[in-house]
Design a protein around this motif. Structure first.
Motif, PDB file in Angstrom:
ATOM      1  N   ILE A  64       0.816  -1.218   0.000  1.00 13.59           N
ATOM      2  CA  ILE A  64       0.000   0.000   0.000  1.00 13.59           C
ATOM      3  C   ILE A  64       0.847   1.265   0.000  1.00 13.59           C
ATOM      4  O   ILE A  64       0.565   2.189  -0.757  1.00 13.59           O
ATOM      5  CB  ILE A  64      -1.019   0.012   1.155  1.00 13.59           C
ATOM      6  CG1 ILE A  64      -1.953   1.221   1.005  1.00 13.59           C
ATOM      7  CG2 ILE A  64      -0.350   0.000   2.504  1.00 13.59           C
ATOM      8  CD1 ILE A  64      -3.146   1.200   1.915  1.00 13.59           C
ATOM      9  N   SER A  65       1.899   1.323   0.797  1.00 19.83           N
ATOM     10  CA  SER A  65       2.671   2.570   0.862  1.00 19.83           C
ATOM     11  C   SER A  65       3.395   2.843  -0.456  1.00 19.83           C
ATOM     12  O   SER A  65       3.429   3.990  -0.924  1.00 19.83           O
ATOM     13  CB  SER A  65       3.644   2.564   2.040  1.00 19.83           C
ATOM     14  OG  SER A  65       4.578   1.524   1.912  1.00 19.83           O
ATOM     15  N   GLU A  66       3.946   1.821  -1.079  1.00 23.29           N
ATOM     16  CA  GLU A  66       4.640   2.000  -2.356  1.00 23.29           C
ATOM     17  C   GLU A  66       3.665   2.418  -3.461  1.00 23.29           C
ATOM     18  O   GLU A  66       3.944   3.327  -4.238  1.00 23.29           O
ATOM     19  CB  GLU A  66       5.361   0.713  -2.782  1.00 23.29           C
ATOM     20  CG  GLU A  66       6.495   0.315  -1.869  1.00 23.29           C
ATOM     21  CD  GLU A  66       6.076  -0.577  -0.697  1.00 23.29           C
ATOM     22  OE1 GLU A  66       6.973  -1.156  -0.058  1.00 23.29           O
ATOM     23  OE2 GLU A  66       4.867  -0.703  -0.419  1.00 23.29           O
ATOM     24  N   LEU A  67       2.519   1.746  -3.521  1.00 22.69           N
ATOM     25  CA  LEU A  67       1.510   2.077  -4.527  1.00 22.69           C
ATOM     26  C   LEU A  67       0.936   3.477  -4.295  1.00 22.69           C
ATOM     27  O   LEU A  67       0.701   4.222  -5.242  1.00 22.69           O
ATOM     28  CB  LEU A  67       0.395   1.036  -4.531  1.00 22.69           C
ATOM     29  CG  LEU A  67       0.784  -0.349  -5.037  1.00 22.69           C
ATOM     30  CD1 LEU A  67      -0.325  -1.349  -4.738  1.00 22.69           C
ATOM     31  CD2 LEU A  67       1.105  -0.318  -6.523  1.00 22.69           C
ATOM     32  N   ALA A  68       0.737   3.828  -3.032  1.00 22.15           N
ATOM     33  CA  ALA A  68       0.203   5.154  -2.708  1.00 22.15           C
ATOM     34  C   ALA A  68       1.186   6.251  -3.116  1.00 22.15           C
ATOM     35  O   ALA A  68       0.765   7.315  -3.581  1.00 22.15           O
ATOM     36  CB  ALA A  68      -0.125   5.252  -1.226  1.00 22.15           C
ATOM     37  N   ALA A  69       2.475   5.989  -2.984  1.00 23.80           N
ATOM     38  CA  ALA A  69       3.479   6.978  -3.397  1.00 23.80           C
ATOM     39  C   ALA A  69       3.428   7.201  -4.904  1.00 23.80           C
ATOM     40  O   ALA A  69       3.484   8.346  -5.378  1.00 23.80           O
ATOM     41  CB  ALA A  69       4.879   6.522  -2.966  1.00 23.80           C
ATOM     42  N   VAL A  70       3.308   6.127  -5.668  1.00 29.60           N
ATOM     43  CA  VAL A  70       3.199   6.239  -7.125  1.00 29.60           C
ATOM     44  C   VAL A  70       1.897   6.937  -7.493  1.00 29.60           C
ATOM     45  O   VAL A  70       1.865   7.815  -8.364  1.00 29.60           O
ATOM     46  CB  VAL A  70       3.293   4.846  -7.799  1.00 29.60           C
ATOM     47  CG1 VAL A  70       2.977   4.933  -9.284  1.00 29.60           C
ATOM     48  CG2 VAL A  70       4.665   4.246  -7.578  1.00 29.60           C
ATOM     49  N   CYS A  71       0.821   6.574  -6.836  1.00 28.84           N
ATOM     50  CA  CYS A  71      -0.479   7.180  -7.108  1.00 28.84           C
ATOM     51  C   CYS A  71      -0.425   8.688  -6.843  1.00 28.84           C
ATOM     52  O   CYS A  71      -0.922   9.476  -7.643  1.00 28.84           O
ATOM     53  CB  CYS A  71      -1.551   6.504  -6.255  1.00 28.84           C
ATOM     54  SG  CYS A  71      -3.235   6.969  -6.719  1.00 28.84           S
ATOM     55  N   ALA A  72       0.196   9.092  -5.747  1.00 28.16           N
ATOM     56  CA  ALA A  72       0.307  10.517  -5.425  1.00 28.16           C
ATOM     57  C   ALA A  72       1.049  11.265  -6.530  1.00 28.16           C
ATOM     58  O   ALA A  72       0.641  12.358  -6.938  1.00 28.16           O
ATOM     59  CB  ALA A  72       1.014  10.703  -4.086  1.00 28.16           C
ATOM     60  N   LYS A  73       2.118  10.674  -7.027  1.00 24.75           N
ATOM     61  CA  LYS A  73       2.918  11.300  -8.078  1.00 24.75           C
ATOM     62  C   LYS A  73       2.106  11.476  -9.364  1.00 24.75           C
ATOM     63  O   LYS A  73       2.134  12.531 -10.003  1.00 24.75           O
ATOM     64  CB  LYS A  73       4.162  10.450  -8.346  1.00 24.75           C
ATOM     65  CG  LYS A  73       5.136  11.064  -9.303  1.00 24.75           C
ATOM     66  CD  LYS A  73       6.400  10.223  -9.398  1.00 24.75           C
ATOM     67  CE  LYS A  73       7.415  10.887 -10.314  1.00 24.75           C
ATOM     68  NZ  LYS A  73       8.673  10.140 -10.366  1.00 24.75           N
ATOM     69  N   ILE A  74       1.362  10.441  -9.736  1.00 23.61           N
ATOM     70  CA  ILE A  74       0.549  10.508 -10.954  1.00 23.61           C
ATOM     71  C   ILE A  74      -0.614  11.486 -10.767  1.00 23.61           C
ATOM     72  O   ILE A  74      -0.925  12.266 -11.674  1.00 23.61           O
ATOM     73  CB  ILE A  74       0.059   9.108 -11.362  1.00 23.61           C
ATOM     74  CG1 ILE A  74       1.270   8.252 -11.776  1.00 23.61           C
ATOM     75  CG2 ILE A  74      -0.965   9.183 -12.496  1.00 23.61           C
ATOM     76  CD1 ILE A  74       0.963   6.783 -11.997  1.00 23.61           C
TER      77      ILE A  74
END
Length: 108
Positions: A64-74
């Motif tokens: 979740i934390s890794e995916l959330a970081a990518v999601c925030a960037k996009i």
């Protein structure tokens, strides 16, 4: 973490995905669609990552934390592109993207 702990994030992700899908569709109907190509591309990217993260959270992903970081960037990239355009759908999309980016950063 269970998905019950992330109800607000799930809602925010869903709202962002819906705003991006609406913006994507509306951009395709604009008179000067060539000027909207980057907005359209980022709408797709953002809607897809928000949808994926929403699904991953509900299945209990350990990432979740890794995916959330990518999601925030996009989401930020999409929001920054959408805010360049005066169309109402772009402005609403930018607002949803920035809200989602902030929510994702809290989890990242």
């Amino acid at each position: 973490m269970s998905h019950e702990q992330h109800q607000q994030l799930l809602q925010t992700l869903h709202e962002c995905m819906a705003a991006c899908n609406h913006c994507f569709d509306a951009c395709l109907k604009e008179d000067h669609v060539q000027m909207m190509t980057e907005c359209i591309r980022l709408d797709r990217e953002c809607a897809d990552i928000c949808s994926y993260l929403e699904q991953a959270i509900t299945r209990g992903t350990p990432f979740i934390s890794e995916l959330a970081a990518v999601c925030a960037k996009i989401c930020e990239a999409c929001g920054n592109e959408c805010k360049k355009h005066d169309h109402d759908h772009c402005q609403k999309c930018a607002e949803a993207c920035f809200k989602c980016a902030e929510a994702c950063k809290k989890v990242a």
